[in-house]
Design an enzyme around this catalytic site. Structure first.
Site, mmCIF file in Angstrom:
data_model
loop_
_atom_site.group_PDB
_atom_site.id
_atom_site.type_symbol
_atom_site.label_atom_id
_atom_site.label_comp_id
_atom_site.label_asym_id
_atom_site.label_seq_id
_atom_site.Cartn_x
_atom_site.Cartn_y
_atom_site.Cartn_z
ATOM 1 N N ASP A 157 37.068 33.560 52.457
ATOM 2 C CA ASP A 157 36.255 34.705 52.898
ATOM 3 C C ASP A 157 36.161 34.618 54.414
ATOM 4 O O ASP A 157 35.143 34.226 54.982
ATOM 5 C CB ASP A 157 34.874 34.593 52.238
ATOM 6 C CG ASP A 157 33.959 35.748 52.590
ATOM 7 O OD1 ASP A 157 34.375 36.636 53.351
ATOM 8 O OD2 ASP A 157 32.809 35.735 52.114
ATOM 9 N N SER A 158 37.278 34.964 55.056
ATOM 10 C CA SER A 158 37.412 34.653 56.490
ATOM 11 C C SER A 158 37.360 35.898 57.357
ATOM 12 O O SER A 158 37.471 37.023 56.872
ATOM 13 C CB SER A 158 38.763 33.981 56.719
ATOM 14 O OG SER A 158 39.787 34.930 56.538
ATOM 15 N N ASP A 160 39.290 37.931 60.627
ATOM 16 C CA ASP A 160 40.702 38.306 60.796
ATOM 17 C C ASP A 160 41.496 37.168 61.465
ATOM 18 O O ASP A 160 40.904 36.251 62.023
ATOM 19 C CB ASP A 160 40.787 39.593 61.645
ATOM 20 C CG ASP A 160 40.122 40.766 60.934
ATOM 21 O OD1 ASP A 160 40.125 40.766 59.685
ATOM 22 O OD2 ASP A 160 39.612 41.669 61.622
HETATM 23 N N1 SAM Z 1 33.602 39.909 54.985
HETATM 24 C C1 SAM Z 1 34.006 39.478 56.256
HETATM 25 C C2 SAM Z 1 35.122 40.216 56.904
HETATM 26 O O1 SAM Z 1 36.276 40.083 56.489
HETATM 27 O O2 SAM Z 1 34.859 40.936 57.845
HETATM 28 C C3 SAM Z 1 34.129 38.010 56.340
HETATM 29 C C4 SAM Z 1 32.746 37.502 56.360
HETATM 30 S S1 SAM Z 1 32.413 35.859 56.654
HETATM 31 C C5 SAM Z 1 31.044 36.115 57.714
HETATM 32 C C6 SAM Z 1 33.674 35.204 57.698
HETATM 33 C C7 SAM Z 1 33.315 33.797 58.151
HETATM 34 O O3 SAM Z 1 34.513 33.047 58.318
HETATM 35 C C8 SAM Z 1 32.579 33.722 59.476
HETATM 36 O O4 SAM Z 1 31.260 33.310 59.259
HETATM 37 C C9 SAM Z 1 33.375 32.725 60.301
HETATM 38 O O5 SAM Z 1 32.568 31.847 61.057
HETATM 39 C C10 SAM Z 1 34.158 31.998 59.212
HETATM 40 N N2 SAM Z 1 35.387 31.353 59.692
HETATM 41 C C11 SAM Z 1 36.303 31.860 60.552
HETATM 42 N N3 SAM Z 1 37.269 30.964 60.775
HETATM 43 C C12 SAM Z 1 36.955 29.861 60.034
HETATM 44 C C13 SAM Z 1 37.573 28.601 59.859
HETATM 45 N N4 SAM Z 1 38.703 28.282 60.506
HETATM 46 N N5 SAM Z 1 36.990 27.724 59.006
HETATM 47 C C14 SAM Z 1 35.845 28.027 58.343
HETATM 48 N N6 SAM Z 1 35.208 29.202 58.503
HETATM 49 C C15 SAM Z 1 35.756 30.111 59.323
#
Ligand code: SAM
Length: 283
Positions: A157-158, A160
């Site tokens: 659930d990342s 972009d």
């Molecule tokens: N629904 C959302 C979207 O696609 O717009 C995604 C929501 S969720 C908040 C995405 C999360 O991924 C963020 O909180 C971000 O900090 C986390 N994230 C990004 N890169 C990451 C990584 N390398 N490892 C773990 N978490 C990560």
């Protein structure tokens, strides 16, 4: 009084705007800029680096589709790894299954979790469930170093594939996910939008990598009014189960989980893709 608008660039020549009542909070963390807003139309919403992550009004589209499609495919899923997902919406949907025993959530930015707990209790309130372990680490590093654990399901659930999210769209990351999944394991991931060229390019790259690794690899679609174009995809990859053939819709319906977007007709229909999407995926 002047109207206040939040605006987000969807492509070179397209912007999406929401009239806001209040800019609640803003913080630059070591990883990204976090903002929380209140609006009449979408309720509370939050952004990372100027992109909407969730809004109160339509978050359930995303969180139900990322969770219930793999769960209906294999109702024996007990151990789940969530990568990212700091707002807690995916974990909230997973906790609705009493059959799930363990949920590890690996989020790179602890501030997203803590601020979501403060400002977005409607998504974050199940992060305190006793089955949930919060790990604040880079998901790419976590799966690389994961040696002994084996998961039934991994949900990515990342954000972009830019900035901190970039590593979660690499071949190495998908290979490590494959390695730490059980022999019937499933991987679901945020798969970008097929519509605007800038997003569609990333969709194709991700799909090409995953289908080289997993014997079953598909994409499925859903609406997300507040994401670029409103048309979004998740990737479904599996070592064994086909989500259309093997899904157990009768048993899923017997669970009595009340959903607002997902249903078992959608379980099958969401894998039917428009011709232009198939073409962009190279089918
Ligand atoms: N629904 C959302 C979207 O696609 O717009 C995604 C929501 S969720 C908040 C995405 C999360 O991924 C963020 O909180 C971000 O900090 C986390 N994230 C990004 N890169 C990451 C990584 N390398 N490892 C773990 N978490 C990560």
């Amino acid at each position: 009084m002047l109207d206040l608008w939040y605006s987000e660039k969807w492509s070179e020549d397209t912007k999406f705007s929401i009239k806001i009542k209040e800019h609640l909070y803003s913080e630059q963390t070591p990883f990204q800029k976090i903002d929380f807003f209140i609006s009449n139309e979408y309720g509370r919403f939050f952004t990372l680096d100027g992109f909407i992550m969730i809004t109160e009004k339509d978050e359930f589209f995303y969180h139900e589709m990322i969770t219930h499609v793999p769960m209906c495919t294999n109702l024996n899923i007990k151990k789940v790894l969530v990568i990212g997902g700091g707002d807690g919406g995916t974990v909230r949907e997973l906790t609705r299954y009493s059959s799930i025993e363990k949920i590890d959530m690996v989020e790179i930015d602890e501030r997203v979790v803590r601020l979501s707990q403060k400002y977005l209790p409607f998504t974050a309130d199940k992060l305190s469930d006793s089955r949930v372990t919060l790990i604040f680490d880079d998901g790419l590093k976590f799966v690389k170093n994961c040696k002994n654990e084996k998961y039934d399901l991994i949900i990515v659930d990342s954000t972009d594939p830019i900035s901190v999210g970039e590593g979660l769209f690499t071949q190495k990351f998908y290979e490590d996910c494959y390695r730490i999944l059980k022999t019937d394991g499933i991987l679901v991931n945020q798969h970008e939008s097929p519509y605007h060229e800038n997003y569609a390019k990333e969709m194709k790259k991700a799909h090409d990598k995953i289908k080289d690794i997993f014997p079953i690899s598909k994409v499925y679609q859903f609406h997300q009014p507040t994401y670029a174009s409103g048309h979004w995809l998740f990737g479904f990859a599996s070592k064994k189960y086909d989500p259309v053939i093997d899904c157990d819709t009768i048993s899923w319906n017997k669970l009595g989980i009340k959903t607002r977007y997902y249903n078992t007709d959608i379980q099958k229909a969401c894998f039917a893709l428009p011709n232009y999407v198939k073409k962009r995926l190279g089918y």
